[in-house]
Motif scaffolding. Structure first.
Motif, PDB file in Angstrom:
ATOM      1  N   ALA A   1       3.700  13.324  20.732  1.00 41.42           N
ATOM      2  CA  ALA A   1       3.541  11.967  20.961  1.00 41.42           C
ATOM      3  C   ALA A   1       2.299  11.305  21.213  1.00 41.42           C
ATOM      4  CB  ALA A   1       4.683  11.366  21.544  1.00 41.42           C
ATOM      5  N   ALA A   2       1.497  12.324  21.960  1.00 45.16           N
ATOM      6  CA  ALA A   2       0.275  11.757  22.393  1.00 45.16           C
ATOM      7  C   ALA A   2      -0.913  12.024  21.624  1.00 45.16           C
ATOM      8  CB  ALA A   2      -0.060  12.309  24.019  1.00 45.16           C
ATOM      9  N   SER A   3      -0.593  12.777  20.637  1.00 48.28           N
ATOM     10  CA  SER A   3      -1.692  13.241  19.733  1.00 48.28           C
ATOM     11  C   SER A   3      -2.475  11.931  19.113  1.00 48.28           C
ATOM     12  CB  SER A   3      -1.304  14.174  18.631  1.00 48.28           C
ATOM     13  OG  SER A   3      -2.318  14.569  17.720  1.00 48.28           O
ATOM     14  N   ASP A   4      -4.008  12.026  18.659  1.00 46.64           N
ATOM     15  CA  ASP A   4      -4.525  11.017  17.936  1.00 46.64           C
ATOM     16  C   ASP A   4      -4.520  11.361  16.752  1.00 46.64           C
ATOM     17  OD1 ASP A   4      -4.935   9.307  20.291  1.00 46.64           O
ATOM     18  OD2 ASP A   4      -6.583  10.393  20.754  1.00 46.64           O
ATOM     19  N   ASP A   5      -4.132  12.747  16.155  1.00 45.10           N
ATOM     20  CA  ASP A   5      -4.016  13.105  14.659  1.00 45.10           C
ATOM     21  C   ASP A   5      -2.931  12.535  14.012  1.00 45.10           C
ATOM     22  OD1 ASP A   5      -4.257  14.521  12.363  1.00 45.10           O
ATOM     23  OD2 ASP A   5      -4.037  16.523  13.452  1.00 45.10           O
TER      24      ASP A   5
ATOM     25  N   SER B   1       0.904  -1.135   0.054  1.00 45.44           N
ATOM     26  CA  SER B   1      -0.056  -0.139  -0.187  1.00 45.44           C
ATOM     27  C   SER B   1       0.965   1.154  -0.045  1.00 45.44           C
ATOM     28  CB  SER B   1      -0.859   0.133   1.324  1.00 45.44           C
ATOM     29  OG  SER B   1      -1.789   1.084   1.275  1.00 45.44           O
ATOM     30  N   ASN B   2       0.321   2.337  -0.053  1.00 43.32           N
ATOM     31  CA  ASN B   2       1.099   3.601  -0.332  1.00 43.32           C
ATOM     32  C   ASN B   2       0.427   4.915   0.172  1.00 43.32           C
ATOM     33  OD1 ASN B   2      -0.433   4.069  -2.516  1.00 43.32           O
ATOM     34  ND2 ASN B   2       1.290   4.046  -3.891  1.00 43.32           N
ATOM     35  N   GLN B   3       0.875   5.858   0.217  1.00 40.96           N
ATOM     36  CA  GLN B   3       0.249   7.080   0.629  1.00 40.96           C
ATOM     37  C   GLN B   3      -0.093   7.102   2.147  1.00 40.96           C
ATOM     38  OE1 GLN B   3      -2.286   7.715  -2.652  1.00 40.96           O
ATOM     39  NE2 GLN B   3      -1.007   8.843  -3.511  1.00 40.96           N
ATOM     40  N   GLY B   4       0.134   6.323   3.123  1.00 40.46           N
ATOM     41  CA  GLY B   4      -0.343   6.270   4.291  1.00 40.46           C
ATOM     42  C   GLY B   4      -1.651   5.561   4.589  1.00 40.46           C
ATOM     43  N   ARG B   5      -2.052   5.112   3.536  1.00 43.28           N
ATOM     44  CA  ARG B   5      -3.361   4.320   3.557  1.00 43.28           C
ATOM     45  C   ARG B   5      -3.508   3.361   4.402  1.00 43.28           C
ATOM     46  NH1 ARG B   5      -3.219   4.736  -2.100  1.00 43.28           N
ATOM     47  NH2 ARG B   5      -4.471   6.244  -2.951  1.00 43.28           N
ATOM     48  N   GLY B   6      -4.484   3.058   5.370  1.00 39.92           N
ATOM     49  CA  GLY B   6      -4.889   1.801   6.172  1.00 39.92           C
ATOM     50  C   GLY B   6      -3.623   1.877   7.480  1.00 39.92           C
ATOM     51  N   ILE B   7      -2.780   2.730   7.667  1.00 37.89           N
ATOM     52  CA  ILE B   7      -1.935   2.889   8.824  1.00 37.89           C
ATOM     53  C   ILE B   7      -2.585   3.537  10.095  1.00 37.89           C
ATOM     54  CG2 ILE B   7      -0.052   4.000   9.888  1.00 37.89           C
ATOM     55  CD1 ILE B   7       1.268   4.030   6.983  1.00 37.89           C
ATOM     56  N   PHE B   8      -2.389   2.940  10.954  1.00 34.45           N
ATOM     57  CA  PHE B   8      -3.013   3.304  12.543  1.00 34.45           C
ATOM     58  C   PHE B   8      -1.858   2.937  13.483  1.00 34.45           C
ATOM     59  CE2 PHE B   8      -4.877  -0.961  11.646  1.00 34.45           C
ATOM     60  CZ  PHE B   8      -4.585  -1.327  12.912  1.00 34.45           C
ATOM     61  N   LEU B   9      -2.191   3.848  14.864  1.00 33.33           N
ATOM     62  CA  LEU B   9      -1.346   3.660  16.076  1.00 33.33           C
ATOM     63  C   LEU B   9      -2.043   2.644  16.855  1.00 33.33           C
ATOM     64  CD1 LEU B   9       0.331   7.477  16.170  1.00 33.33           C
ATOM     65  CD2 LEU B   9       1.028   5.384  15.020  1.00 33.33           C
ATOM     66  N   LEU B  10      -1.435   1.895  17.544  1.00 33.11           N
ATOM     67  CA  LEU B  10      -1.601   1.074  18.720  1.00 33.11           C
ATOM     68  C   LEU B  10      -0.960   1.821  19.852  1.00 33.11           C
ATOM     69  CD1 LEU B  10      -0.902  -2.297  17.268  1.00 33.11           C
ATOM     70  CD2 LEU B  10      -3.203  -1.301  17.709  1.00 33.11           C
ATOM     71  N   LYS B  11      -1.619   2.815  20.722  1.00 34.98           N
ATOM     72  CA  LYS B  11      -1.291   3.406  21.701  1.00 34.98           C
ATOM     73  C   LYS B  11      -1.081   2.860  23.163  1.00 34.98           C
ATOM     74  CE  LYS B  11      -1.202   7.877  20.836  1.00 34.98           C
ATOM     75  NZ  LYS B  11      -1.777   9.152  20.701  1.00 34.98           N
TER      76      LYS B  11
END
Length: 271
Positions: free
Chosen positions: A142-146, A51-61
């Motif tokens: 680092a804490a941002s959800d954005d 994939s590219n362009q950041g699609r489908g990326i998420f953070l596990l915080k």
């Protein structure tokens, strides 16, 4: 890789010296190792492959987010086992340890996109090209959800409401980056002059070459085959260089002033 190091007398980097700890979620052993490891409060970044362009990326915080992912993967697996249809694996993903103390430029997170051109595979001919620096629109937290705080690519930054007025500030030439490091960090961090064009550039080339040598046996070899790879590097606050990923389909958009200068040159020189 050990065979290569014996024949070329070059010092090999260990994976942990340049690649953040990563696990493939499509491999059961790696998936289980990750879920076993990640019990405490730490940030991981989850990315799809191909994939590219950041699609489908998420953070596990936090552990709760990791548990949710584990349950989701388990239920998908159960569902596929229970349905009597040909097995179709879900899209492969990796989880990668998030580097939460990156070096910042004017308070903003950044990474560097440089290029590796595999110009020929019979024989192998490789070229390196300096790329550009990609910055976020807003200051790092680092804490941002954005996600636009954490991912620097242009596709993701366009989602920030400030992008239209700041887009030319989200990409720096390497010369600008070099001058900035000389001015702001050289004395306080004991760096050599022009660290960007000496130490950093050599380390990028060393990492790219090592990755190529590790993967070259998988490449199709035919006269006329070539590929331009986009390689993304992050520098942490201790000036350690990390490879984030290598992209087989690097973006070649020219949506800001610096890219209108750099991208056509990269394409022209490749051809």
């Amino acid at each position: 890789m050990r065979k290569i190091s014996r024949s070329s007398n070059s010092k090999l980097l260990k994976m942990e010296e340049f690649f953040p700890e990563s696990f493939r979620l499509d491999l059961k052993d790696e998936r289980n190792a990750f879920f076993e490891l990640c019990k405490e409060e730490q940030i991981w970044i989850c990315k799809p492959s191909c994939s590219n362009q950041g699609r489908g990326i998420f953070l596990l915080k936090n552990p709760a987010a990791v548990n949710t992912l584990q349950v989701k993967l388990h239920s998908t697996e159960e569902h596929l086992l229970n349905k009597r249809v040909p097995y179709k694996a879900p899209q492969a993903r990796i989880v990668q340890r998030y580097i939460h103390q990156p070096l910042l430029l004017e308070g903003k997170k950044f990474d560097v996109r440089s290029y590796l051109l595999v110009a020929c595979t019979a024989p192998y001919v490789l070229f390196f090209a300096q790329g550009y620096v990609r910055l976020t629109c807003v200051n790092y937290d680092a804490a941002s959800d954005d996600l636009t705080v954490h991912l620097t690519n242009q596709y993701m930054q366009k989602k920030n409401s400030l992008y239209s007025q700041l887009k030319d500030e989200t990409v720096w030439r390497m010369e600008h980056f070099n001058s900035y490091v000389n001015e702001k960090f050289r004395k306080t961090n004991g760096l050599p002059k022009d660290w960007v064009f000496t130490v950093f550039t050599k380390r990028m080339q060393q990492i790219m070459l090592q990755c190529f040598l590790a993967a070259k046996h998988k490449l199709d070899r035919k006269l006329g085959y070539f590929d331009l790879l986009g390689c993304d590097f992050l520098i942490d606050e201790n000036f350690k260089v990390w490879l984030l990923e290598m992209n087989a389909n690097p973006a070649l958009h020219t949506n800001c002033e610096v890219l209108r200068d750099i991208i056509p040159t990269v394409v022209y020189e490749s051809l």
